[in-house]
Write a protein that holds these residues in place. Structure first.
Motif, PDB file in Angstrom:
ATOM      1  N   LEU A   1       0.826  -1.207   0.000  1.00  0.00           N
ATOM      2  CA  LEU A   1       0.000   0.000   0.000  1.00  0.00           C
ATOM      3  C   LEU A   1       0.862   1.260   0.000  1.00  0.00           C
ATOM      4  O   LEU A   1       0.584   2.225  -0.720  1.00  0.00           O
ATOM      5  N   ASP A   2       1.917   1.249   0.800  1.00  0.00           N
ATOM      6  CA  ASP A   2       2.802   2.412   0.858  1.00  0.00           C
ATOM      7  C   ASP A   2       3.481   2.667  -0.481  1.00  0.00           C
ATOM      8  O   ASP A   2       3.757   3.823  -0.837  1.00  0.00           O
ATOM      9  N   SER A   3       3.739   1.611  -1.225  1.00  0.00           N
ATOM     10  CA  SER A   3       4.405   1.757  -2.526  1.00  0.00           C
ATOM     11  C   SER A   3       3.464   2.312  -3.593  1.00  0.00           C
ATOM     12  O   SER A   3       3.928   2.823  -4.617  1.00  0.00           O
ATOM     13  N   THR A   4       2.164   2.199  -3.367  1.00  0.00           N
ATOM     14  CA  THR A   4       1.068   2.555  -4.299  1.00  0.00           C
ATOM     15  C   THR A   4       0.956   1.592  -5.482  1.00  0.00           C
ATOM     16  O   THR A   4       0.045   1.736  -6.292  1.00  0.00           O
ATOM     17  N   TYR A   5       1.840   0.603  -5.578  1.00  0.00           N
ATOM     18  CA  TYR A   5       1.746  -0.383  -6.658  1.00  0.00           C
ATOM     19  C   TYR A   5       0.867  -1.544  -6.189  1.00  0.00           C
ATOM     20  O   TYR A   5       1.351  -2.544  -5.648  1.00  0.00           O
ATOM     21  N   VAL A   6      -0.428  -1.387  -6.373  1.00  0.00           N
ATOM     22  CA  VAL A   6      -1.365  -2.379  -5.857  1.00  0.00           C
ATOM     23  C   VAL A   6      -1.995  -3.229  -6.967  1.00  0.00           C
ATOM     24  O   VAL A   6      -2.686  -4.205  -6.680  1.00  0.00           O
ATOM     25  N   SER A   7      -1.780  -2.847  -8.221  1.00  0.00           N
ATOM     26  CA  SER A   7      -2.411  -3.581  -9.327  1.00  0.00           C
ATOM     27  C   SER A   7      -1.438  -4.570  -9.949  1.00  0.00           C
ATOM     28  O   SER A   7      -0.728  -5.254  -9.233  1.00  0.00           O
ATOM     29  N   SER A   8      -1.367  -4.619 -11.264  1.00  0.00           N
ATOM     30  CA  SER A   8      -0.641  -5.713 -11.921  1.00  0.00           C
ATOM     31  C   SER A   8       0.851  -5.482 -12.048  1.00  0.00           C
ATOM     32  O   SER A   8       1.557  -6.316 -12.619  1.00  0.00           O
ATOM     33  N   VAL A   9       1.362  -4.356 -11.541  1.00  0.00           N
ATOM     34  CA  VAL A   9       2.795  -4.079 -11.562  1.00  0.00           C
ATOM     35  C   VAL A   9       3.285  -3.957 -10.127  1.00  0.00           C
ATOM     36  O   VAL A   9       2.644  -3.318  -9.296  1.00  0.00           O
ATOM     37  N   GLY A  10       4.427  -4.576  -9.830  1.00  0.00           N
ATOM     38  CA  GLY A  10       4.999  -4.475  -8.493  1.00  0.00           C
ATOM     39  C   GLY A  10       5.893  -5.644  -8.176  1.00  0.00           C
ATOM     40  O   GLY A  10       5.819  -6.699  -8.803  1.00  0.00           O
ATOM     41  N   LYS A  11       6.730  -5.459  -7.159  1.00  0.00           N
ATOM     42  CA  LYS A  11       7.760  -6.449  -6.850  1.00  0.00           C
ATOM     43  C   LYS A  11       7.193  -7.751  -6.306  1.00  0.00           C
ATOM     44  O   LYS A  11       7.823  -8.816  -6.437  1.00  0.00           O
ATOM     45  N   TYR A  12       6.016  -7.707  -5.685  1.00  0.00           N
ATOM     46  CA  TYR A  12       5.510  -8.913  -5.038  1.00  0.00           C
ATOM     47  C   TYR A  12       5.029  -9.959  -6.043  1.00  0.00           C
ATOM     48  O   TYR A  12       5.087 -11.156  -5.756  1.00  0.00           O
ATOM     49  N   VAL A  13       4.558  -9.528  -7.205  1.00  0.00           N
ATOM     50  CA  VAL A  13       4.150 -10.495  -8.218  1.00  0.00           C
ATOM     51  C   VAL A  13       5.349 -11.331  -8.650  1.00  0.00           C
ATOM     52  O   VAL A  13       5.301 -12.560  -8.689  1.00  0.00           O
ATOM     53  N   ASP A  14       6.443 -10.657  -8.971  1.00  0.00           N
ATOM     54  CA  ASP A  14       7.662 -11.373  -9.382  1.00  0.00           C
ATOM     55  C   ASP A  14       8.185 -12.264  -8.259  1.00  0.00           C
ATOM     56  O   ASP A  14       8.612 -13.401  -8.494  1.00  0.00           O
ATOM     57  N   LYS A  15       8.138 -11.746  -7.030  1.00  0.00           N
ATOM     58  CA  LYS A  15       8.633 -12.525  -5.879  1.00  0.00           C
ATOM     59  C   LYS A  15       7.777 -13.765  -5.651  1.00  0.00           C
ATOM     60  O   LYS A  15       8.296 -14.849  -5.359  1.00  0.00           O
ATOM     61  N   PHE A  16       6.475 -13.616  -5.794  1.00  0.00           N
ATOM     62  CA  PHE A  16       5.572 -14.747  -5.598  1.00  0.00           C
ATOM     63  C   PHE A  16       5.798 -15.807  -6.665  1.00  0.00           C
ATOM     64  O   PHE A  16       5.890 -17.005  -6.362  1.00  0.00           O
TER      65      PHE A  16
END
Length: 390
Positions: free
Chosen positions: A45-60
Motif C-alpha cells: 500500500l505504501d508503494s502505491t503499486y497495488v495492481s498488476s505491476v509491483g515487486k511482489y508479483v515477481d517474488k511470488f
C-alpha cells in the motif's frame, strides 16, 4: 453392517471429531494469517503499486518456481483463469472435446466452455480419487480413433485435444498411467492442481508432470492470495505466451497501447501477491499441520466400522488439503452430514458430478462406476491447518 450399527454411525463420527479436534464450531476450511501478511500488505500500500505491476508479483512467482520445480510460473487472478489460460496454451479450439473427470469442481468444465469447446466426462478411481487411466484407455480404444495423428471421437467426429487430470482434495492422480494414455492418443495433458500445492507424485510436485499445470489460491486453499491462481509450464515459449495473453496481449512500449491479439485481464494484482508471499513463507509448517491433523483423525476414526479415512496414494505425498472420509453405506451420508453440522462441524459432501448439472447433461460421458461410488460416499471433514494444534 447391522442396522443397529448403521444407526449409531453418525453419532460415532461426531464423537470421533470431538476427540480429534475438540468441540465445534469448526468450519470446513479457514485461512490463517499469522506471519508477514500485515507487513507485506502495508508495504504494498505504501508503494502505491497495488495492481498488476509491483515487486511482489515477481517474488511470488519466483517462490512458486523454487517450491514446485516448475521452470516458469505465471500468476493470475484465480484458478479458473489459470485453467482458461492453460487451455489457450494447449490450443484448444472451438468444437474440440476435452476429457476431464466428472468428479471435479465445476470450474474445470466452465473453463472448457469458455473456449467454446466440449467437456467430455470420464471416470475416477477409488484408490486415487482422480481419473482412472486403465478405464480411460479402454474407453478411448472403443470410442476414439487416430486420424493422421489426431484423436477423433468416433461418435461426434470432433477432435479430442486434451485431458485435464485433477488432483482431488490434494491427492495426486495416477500421473504415470495418464501420461502414457496421453502419449498414445496424442493428447495434451493439463494438470488441475488447484487443490494440491505441496503434493508430490513419486517425488515430483503436482502440476509440473504434464504439459501444463495450474494452481489456485482461493481463500479456502492451503495458502491464499484472496483470489488468485497460477499457470505452471516448463517451455519458455509457452511461459512468454501465457504472460502476454494474461496482460491483455499488450505489446511492450513506454507509452503506446497496442495489442496484437485477443487478450485477457488476468494478471494477479501486486496486493494479492503480497499476501501470497507471506503465506508461501509458512507453507512447510502448514503442510506439517495438515499431516498432523490427518493423523489425529486417523486415530479417532480407526475403530469405527463402516467408515474409512482416505490416505495418500502409494508413492505419493499428499498435502491433505481436505480430510476425506468414505462411507461404506451411501444411505448414511445425509444423516452423517446433518448430525455433524448440527454439532458445529462444517462437513460437506463431494460436488455433484458434472454430468448431472443441467448445462452439461447432454455432454458425452463414459460409464462412471467409480465416480458415482465416490460421490455417494465422500464427506469432507473440517481441515483448517490450525485444528492440528489443539
Amino acid at each position: 453392517m447391522s442396522p443397529e450399527i448403521r444407526s449409531l454411525l453418525p453419532t460415532q463420527i461426531v464423537d470421533a471429531l470431538q476427540r480429534a479436534i475438540g468441540p465445534g464450531p469448526a468450519n470446513l476450511h479457514e485461512p490463517v494469517f499469522n506471519h508477514n501478511e500485515w507487513h507485506y500488505l502495508k508495504d504494498c500500500l505504501d508503494s502505491t503499486y497495488v495492481s498488476s505491476v509491483g515487486k511482489y508479483v515477481d517474488k511470488f512467482e519466483s517462490g512458486l518456481v523454487e517450491f514446485t520445480g516448475a521452470k516458469f510460473v505465471v500468476a493470475v487472478v484465480n484458478g479458473t483463469a489459470a485453467l482458461h489460460t492453460a487451455l489457450l496454451l494447449a490450443a484448444v479450439e472451438t468444437s474440440d472435446e476435452v476429457l476431464m473427470p466428472a468428479l471435479t469442481f465445476v470450474a474445470t468444465a466452465n473453463a472448457v466452455a469458455y473456449c467454446n469447446a466440449h467437456p467430455h466426462f470420464v471416470d475416477s478411481g477409488i484408490d486415487t480419487l482422480g481419473v482412472h487411466p486403465g478405464r480411460l484407455r479402454e474407453y478411448l480404444s472403443t470410442k476414439a480413433e487416430m486420424r493422421n495423428g489426431i484423436c477423433v471421437n468416433r461418435q461426434t467426429g470432433r477432435k479430442i485435444s486434451a485431458l485435464i487430470a485433477m488432483h482431488t482434495f490434494g491427492h495426486p492422480a495416477d500421473m504415470e498411467g495418464l501420461c502414457k494414455v496421453c502419449r498414445d492418443f496424442n493428447l495434451i495433458l493439463i494438470e488441475d492442481a488447484a487443490e494440491s500445492l505441496g503434493s508430490f507424485y513419486h517425488g515430483r510436485h503436482t502440476g509440473v508432470i504434464g504439459d501444463i499445470g495450474i494452481l489456485s489460491f482461493n481463500g479456502n486453499k492451503i495458502i491464499t492470495t484472496g483470489g488468485g491462481g497460477a499457470v505452471l509450464v516448463n517451455d519458455p515459449c509457452l511461459a512468454k505466451h501465457a504472460k502476454h495473453i494474461t496482460t491483455t496481449a499488450k505489446i511492450p512500449h513506454p507509452w503506446r497501447y497496442r495489442h496484437d491479439q485477443v487478450g485477457y485481464n488476468y494478471r494477479l494484482p501486486n496486493i494479492n501477491a503480497a499476501l501470497g508471499c507471506a503465506q508461501l513463507e509458512t507453507l512447510g509448517q502448514r503442510l506439517d499441520s495438515k499431516r498432523a491433523l490427518f493423523n489425529k483423525y486417523q486415530l479417532a476414526l480407526d475403530e469405527l466400522d463402516g467408515v474409512s479415512l482416505f490416505e495418500e496414494p502409494f508413492g505419493c505425498k499428499s498435502n491433505y488439503w481436505l480430510q476425506t472420509i468414505i462411507l461404506e453405506n451411501p444411505e448414511l451420508r445425509n444423516s452423517v452430514l446433518e448430525e455433524t453440522n448440527a454439532a458445529g462441524y462444517g462437513t460437506r459432501p463431494c460436488w455433484d458430478l458434472l454430468n448431472t448439472l443441467p448445462h452439461f447433461m447432454k455432454n458425452q460421458t463414459m460409464n462412471l462406476e467409480g465416480a458415482e461410488f465416490l460421490a455417494e460416499r465422500i464427506i469432507n471433514l473440517p481441515s483448517s491447518s490450525f485444528l492440528a494444534d489443539g
